[in-house]
Design a protein around this motif. Structure first.
Motif, PDB file in Angstrom:
ATOM      1  N   ASN A  29       0.810  -1.205   0.000  1.00  0.00           N
ATOM      2  CA  ASN A  29       0.000   0.000   0.000  1.00  0.00           C
ATOM      3  C   ASN A  29       0.853   1.269   0.000  1.00  0.00           C
ATOM      4  O   ASN A  29       0.333   2.371   0.087  1.00  0.00           O
ATOM      5  CB  ASN A  29      -0.923  -0.032   1.230  1.00  0.00           C
ATOM      6  CG  ASN A  29      -2.235   0.654   0.938  1.00  0.00           C
ATOM      7  OD1 ASN A  29      -2.678   0.695  -0.217  1.00  0.00           O
ATOM      8  ND2 ASN A  29      -2.843   1.239   1.942  1.00  0.00           N
ATOM      9  N   LEU A  30       2.185   1.115  -0.063  1.00  0.00           N
ATOM     10  CA  LEU A  30       3.065   2.286  -0.134  1.00  0.00           C
ATOM     11  C   LEU A  30       3.092   2.819  -1.564  1.00  0.00           C
ATOM     12  O   LEU A  30       2.845   2.083  -2.521  1.00  0.00           O
ATOM     13  CB  LEU A  30       4.486   1.919   0.322  1.00  0.00           C
ATOM     14  CG  LEU A  30       4.625   1.447   1.781  1.00  0.00           C
ATOM     15  CD1 LEU A  30       6.066   1.043   2.071  1.00  0.00           C
ATOM     16  CD2 LEU A  30       4.170   2.525   2.764  1.00  0.00           C
ATOM     17  N   THR A  31       3.407   4.102  -1.707  1.00  0.00           N
ATOM     18  CA  THR A  31       3.321   4.748  -3.024  1.00  0.00           C
ATOM     19  C   THR A  31       4.446   4.308  -3.952  1.00  0.00           C
ATOM     20  O   THR A  31       5.447   5.007  -4.128  1.00  0.00           O
ATOM     21  CB  THR A  31       3.363   6.285  -2.894  1.00  0.00           C
ATOM     22  OG1 THR A  31       4.493   6.619  -2.082  1.00  0.00           O
ATOM     23  CG2 THR A  31       2.116   6.834  -2.267  1.00  0.00           C
ATOM     24  N   LYS A  32       4.250   3.146  -4.553  1.00  0.00           N
ATOM     25  CA  LYS A  32       5.220   2.579  -5.490  1.00  0.00           C
ATOM     26  C   LYS A  32       4.524   1.424  -6.207  1.00  0.00           C
ATOM     27  O   LYS A  32       3.556   0.862  -5.684  1.00  0.00           O
ATOM     28  CB  LYS A  32       6.450   2.048  -4.741  1.00  0.00           C
ATOM     29  CG  LYS A  32       6.090   1.006  -3.703  1.00  0.00           C
ATOM     30  CD  LYS A  32       7.239   0.388  -2.989  1.00  0.00           C
ATOM     31  CE  LYS A  32       6.747  -0.591  -1.937  1.00  0.00           C
ATOM     32  NZ  LYS A  32       5.863  -1.652  -2.421  1.00  0.00           N
ATOM     33  N   PRO A  33       5.004   1.063  -7.377  1.00  0.00           N
ATOM     34  CA  PRO A  33       4.481  -0.162  -7.992  1.00  0.00           C
ATOM     35  C   PRO A  33       4.743  -1.338  -7.044  1.00  0.00           C
ATOM     36  O   PRO A  33       5.801  -1.396  -6.403  1.00  0.00           O
ATOM     37  CB  PRO A  33       5.309  -0.306  -9.278  1.00  0.00           C
ATOM     38  CG  PRO A  33       5.788   1.082  -9.570  1.00  0.00           C
ATOM     39  CD  PRO A  33       5.979   1.738  -8.236  1.00  0.00           C
ATOM     40  N   ILE A  34       3.784  -2.250  -6.949  1.00  0.00           N
ATOM     41  CA  ILE A  34       3.908  -3.370  -6.013  1.00  0.00           C
ATOM     42  C   ILE A  34       5.194  -4.152  -6.293  1.00  0.00           C
ATOM     43  O   ILE A  34       5.508  -4.483  -7.435  1.00  0.00           O
ATOM     44  CB  ILE A  34       2.665  -4.285  -6.099  1.00  0.00           C
ATOM     45  CG1 ILE A  34       1.485  -3.572  -5.425  1.00  0.00           C
ATOM     46  CG2 ILE A  34       2.921  -5.630  -5.439  1.00  0.00           C
ATOM     47  CD1 ILE A  34       0.186  -4.301  -5.464  1.00  0.00           C
ATOM     48  N   GLY A  35       5.954  -4.387  -5.238  1.00  0.00           N
ATOM     49  CA  GLY A  35       7.186  -5.179  -5.364  1.00  0.00           C
ATOM     50  C   GLY A  35       8.379  -4.433  -5.920  1.00  0.00           C
ATOM     51  O   GLY A  35       9.456  -4.998  -6.113  1.00  0.00           O
ATOM     52  N   SER A  36       8.221  -3.123  -6.172  1.00  0.00           N
ATOM     53  CA  SER A  36       9.286  -2.404  -6.889  1.00  0.00           C
ATOM     54  C   SER A  36      10.526  -2.107  -6.042  1.00  0.00           C
ATOM     55  O   SER A  36      11.566  -1.746  -6.573  1.00  0.00           O
ATOM     56  CB  SER A  36       8.740  -1.096  -7.481  1.00  0.00           C
ATOM     57  OG  SER A  36       8.220  -0.275  -6.453  1.00  0.00           O
ATOM     58  N   LEU A  40      14.452  -5.101  -0.653  1.00  0.00           N
ATOM     59  CA  LEU A  40      14.213  -4.258   0.530  1.00  0.00           C
ATOM     60  C   LEU A  40      12.850  -4.568   1.154  1.00  0.00           C
ATOM     61  O   LEU A  40      12.682  -4.505   2.368  1.00  0.00           O
ATOM     62  CB  LEU A  40      14.297  -2.776   0.165  1.00  0.00           C
ATOM     63  CG  LEU A  40      15.673  -2.227  -0.207  1.00  0.00           C
ATOM     64  CD1 LEU A  40      15.586  -0.729  -0.488  1.00  0.00           C
ATOM     65  CD2 LEU A  40      16.701  -2.492   0.888  1.00  0.00           C
ATOM     66  N   GLU A  41      11.891  -4.909   0.300  1.00  0.00           N
ATOM     67  CA  GLU A  41      10.567  -5.265   0.817  1.00  0.00           C
ATOM     68  C   GLU A  41      10.621  -6.608   1.539  1.00  0.00           C
ATOM     69  O   GLU A  41      10.030  -6.781   2.607  1.00  0.00           O
ATOM     70  CB  GLU A  41       9.553  -5.311  -0.340  1.00  0.00           C
ATOM     71  CG  GLU A  41       9.388  -3.973  -1.037  1.00  0.00           C
ATOM     72  CD  GLU A  41       8.256  -3.966  -2.056  1.00  0.00           C
ATOM     73  OE1 GLU A  41       7.317  -4.782  -1.922  1.00  0.00           O
ATOM     74  OE2 GLU A  41       8.305  -3.147  -2.981  1.00  0.00           O
ATOM     75  N   GLU A  42      11.346  -7.553   0.944  1.00  0.00           N
ATOM     76  CA  GLU A  42      11.495  -8.879   1.574  1.00  0.00           C
ATOM     77  C   GLU A  42      12.127  -8.741   2.966  1.00  0.00           C
ATOM     78  O   GLU A  42      11.727  -9.409   3.920  1.00  0.00           O
ATOM     79  CB  GLU A  42      12.389  -9.796   0.713  1.00  0.00           C
ATOM     80  CG  GLU A  42      11.907 -10.004  -0.712  1.00  0.00           C
ATOM     81  CD  GLU A  42      10.790 -11.019  -0.812  1.00  0.00           C
ATOM     82  OE1 GLU A  42      10.558 -11.765   0.163  1.00  0.00           O
ATOM     83  OE2 GLU A  42      10.143 -11.060  -1.880  1.00  0.00           O
ATOM     84  N   ILE A  43      13.117  -7.868   3.060  1.00  0.00           N
ATOM     85  CA  ILE A  43      13.815  -7.661   4.335  1.00  0.00           C
ATOM     86  C   ILE A  43      12.863  -7.086   5.381  1.00  0.00           C
ATOM     87  O   ILE A  43      12.812  -7.558   6.520  1.00  0.00           O
ATOM     88  CB  ILE A  43      15.049  -6.738   4.139  1.00  0.00           C
ATOM     89  CG1 ILE A  43      16.128  -7.465   3.339  1.00  0.00           C
ATOM     90  CG2 ILE A  43      15.622  -6.272   5.484  1.00  0.00           C
ATOM     91  CD1 ILE A  43      17.246  -6.565   2.820  1.00  0.00           C
ATOM     92  N   ILE A 355      -0.226   0.187 -14.869  1.00  0.00           N
ATOM     93  CA  ILE A 355       1.087   0.171 -15.518  1.00  0.00           C
ATOM     94  C   ILE A 355       1.691  -1.231 -15.426  1.00  0.00           C
ATOM     95  O   ILE A 355       2.207  -1.777 -16.391  1.00  0.00           O
ATOM     96  CB  ILE A 355       2.066   1.186 -14.845  1.00  0.00           C
ATOM     97  CG1 ILE A 355       1.599   2.608 -15.132  1.00  0.00           C
ATOM     98  CG2 ILE A 355       3.498   0.992 -15.329  1.00  0.00           C
ATOM     99  CD1 ILE A 355       2.242   3.660 -14.253  1.00  0.00           C
ATOM    100  N   ARG A 356       1.577  -1.819 -14.258  1.00  0.00           N
ATOM    101  CA  ARG A 356       2.162  -3.131 -14.038  1.00  0.00           C
ATOM    102  C   ARG A 356       1.488  -4.182 -14.927  1.00  0.00           C
ATOM    103  O   ARG A 356       2.144  -5.045 -15.505  1.00  0.00           O
ATOM    104  CB  ARG A 356       2.016  -3.516 -12.562  1.00  0.00           C
ATOM    105  CG  ARG A 356       2.998  -4.552 -12.112  1.00  0.00           C
ATOM    106  CD  ARG A 356       2.829  -4.825 -10.641  1.00  0.00           C
ATOM    107  NE  ARG A 356       1.445  -5.140 -10.342  1.00  0.00           N
ATOM    108  CZ  ARG A 356       1.061  -5.966  -9.394  1.00  0.00           C
ATOM    109  NH1 ARG A 356       1.950  -6.532  -8.627  1.00  0.00           N
ATOM    110  NH2 ARG A 356      -0.195  -6.198  -9.150  1.00  0.00           N
TER     111      ARG A 356
END
Length: 359
Positions: A29-36, A40-43, A355-356
């Motif tokens: 839900n953060l302002t970025k394409p999911i998983g982008s 860093l997201e995994e961590i 976009i994704r």
């Protein structure tokens, strides 16, 4: 099995799945394409599983360096003289080695432990947990007794318990001990079933001829001692080292206390593998820093089912990869805490999703 080790293994629980789920909900839900933000997201999600909280802050961080000598040195498996172990252990207290400089750069401390160096130290910055004055030569006999291996593991657990009491909540793992890529390769070869021919590397810079000798020494150590691959303490006591056993205890201690712990390179990976085989929830608490240049390192990562954050062709040891990983972990937590959600940024989430999907 020692009482502390037995209690520790019972206390280690898996990652908090509910916290991980909530962390991913926020990340998505953060302002970025999911998983982008990729790894860093995994961590950030893994950290939530460790602590049970979505928002995590590192209070204090340190690299625990286990220092010990290895009797296998007498087989000519290293270009360094054995007194290098003593010299470098002393140099850690002066802040002049690779790991010291990198730790200082990221505002981390180092914790130096003598778990089996051939000489005694009398220095306030060196914690004395000496089990024996260097191990026996694994090419001829077991490195140590089963009791000594347990004592070394429990020393690692005690170190972590004390650091947690002092407010540390991010640890790295380092080592110093001439000959310890030989013992690590022996431990890994036994546990993985992969031949010494494949996993033994040049360590601190051997020639091709010396490498052939080193491979045969590891092969001989395994044949002479016949370690039971299903009994981790048997493997550590027969072909391991005190530094590996001590670090194994550190990984167990971190998992018990539910704090993250970072692998440096080949040697601390061997310790991590031992810890995870003693309790397979341990890997939920481990972050690998970089892919060591040792040939067995990639196999070690496959065995642990973990992906190193970096590949910088480093092979110094000492824990020198950990401060770099500390930086990345803290960057991940910073993004998790400080990026706006779509709602907060008054952004339409659909613009990113479309976009994704078009890709």
């Amino acid at each position: 099995m020692g009482m502390l080790l037995g209690e520790t293994l019972k206390c280690i629980k898996p990652a908090d799945k509910e916290a991980i789920k909530k962390a991913w909900e926020r990340l998505d839900n953060l302002t970025k394409p999911i998983g982008s933000l990729g790894e860093l997201e995994e961590i950030a999600a893994k950290m939530a599983g460790i602590t049970g909280k979505i928002h995590n802050k590192i209070n204090k961080k340190t690299v625990v360096i286990m220092c010990a000598d290895n009797g296998v040195y007498e087989e000519g498996v290293s270009n360094n003289t054995q007194d290098t172990t003593v010299t470098v252990t002393n140099n850690f207290t002066k802040g002049i080695t690779g790991v010291c400089v990198l730790a200082k750069y990221v505002n981390a401390n180092i914790t130096v432990v003598d778990i089996g160096v051939k000489e005694d130290f009398n220095h306030p910055k060196i914690i004395n947990k000496k089990v024996m004055y260097g191990t026996n030569n694994i090419a001829k006999e077991p490195a140590m007794t089963r009791e000594q291996a347990i004592q070394a593991i429990e020393a690692g657990i005690e170190i972590v318990d004390n650091l947690v009491k002092e407010g540390y909540n991010l640890l790295g793992t380092g080592e110093m001990g001439v000959g310890n890529t030989t013992t690590s390769a022996a431990v890994f070869s036994v546990l993985s079933g992969i031949s010494p021919e494949v996993v033994v590397g040049k360590g601190s810079g051997l020639t091709e001829e010396q490498l052939i000798i080193k491979k045969s020494v590891v092969q001989r150590a395994i044949e002479t001692n016949s370690p039971d691959r299903d009994d981790i303490i048997d493997v550590l006591s027969k072909v391991g080292g005190l530094d590996i056993a001590g670090l194994c205890g550190c990984f167990l201690g971190a998992a018990k206390n539910r704090i993250p712990i970072v692998i440096d390179g080949f040697i601390s990976s061997a310790a991590a593998l031992c810890a995870n085989k003693l309790n397979n929830n341990v890997r939920d608490f481990i972050f690998p820093s970089h892919l060591s240049a040792e040939p067995g390192a990639a196999y070690m990562m496959q065995e642990l089912e973990l992906n190193p954050m970096l590949n910088l062709r480093m092979r110094l040891g000492e824990g020198s990869g950990c401060p770099l990983a500390f930086n990345i972990i803290e960057a991940s937590l910073c993004a998790m805490d400080n990026m706006a959600t779509f709602e907060e940024a008054a952004l339409n989430k659909e613009c990113y999703v479309d976009i994704r999907e078009k890709k």
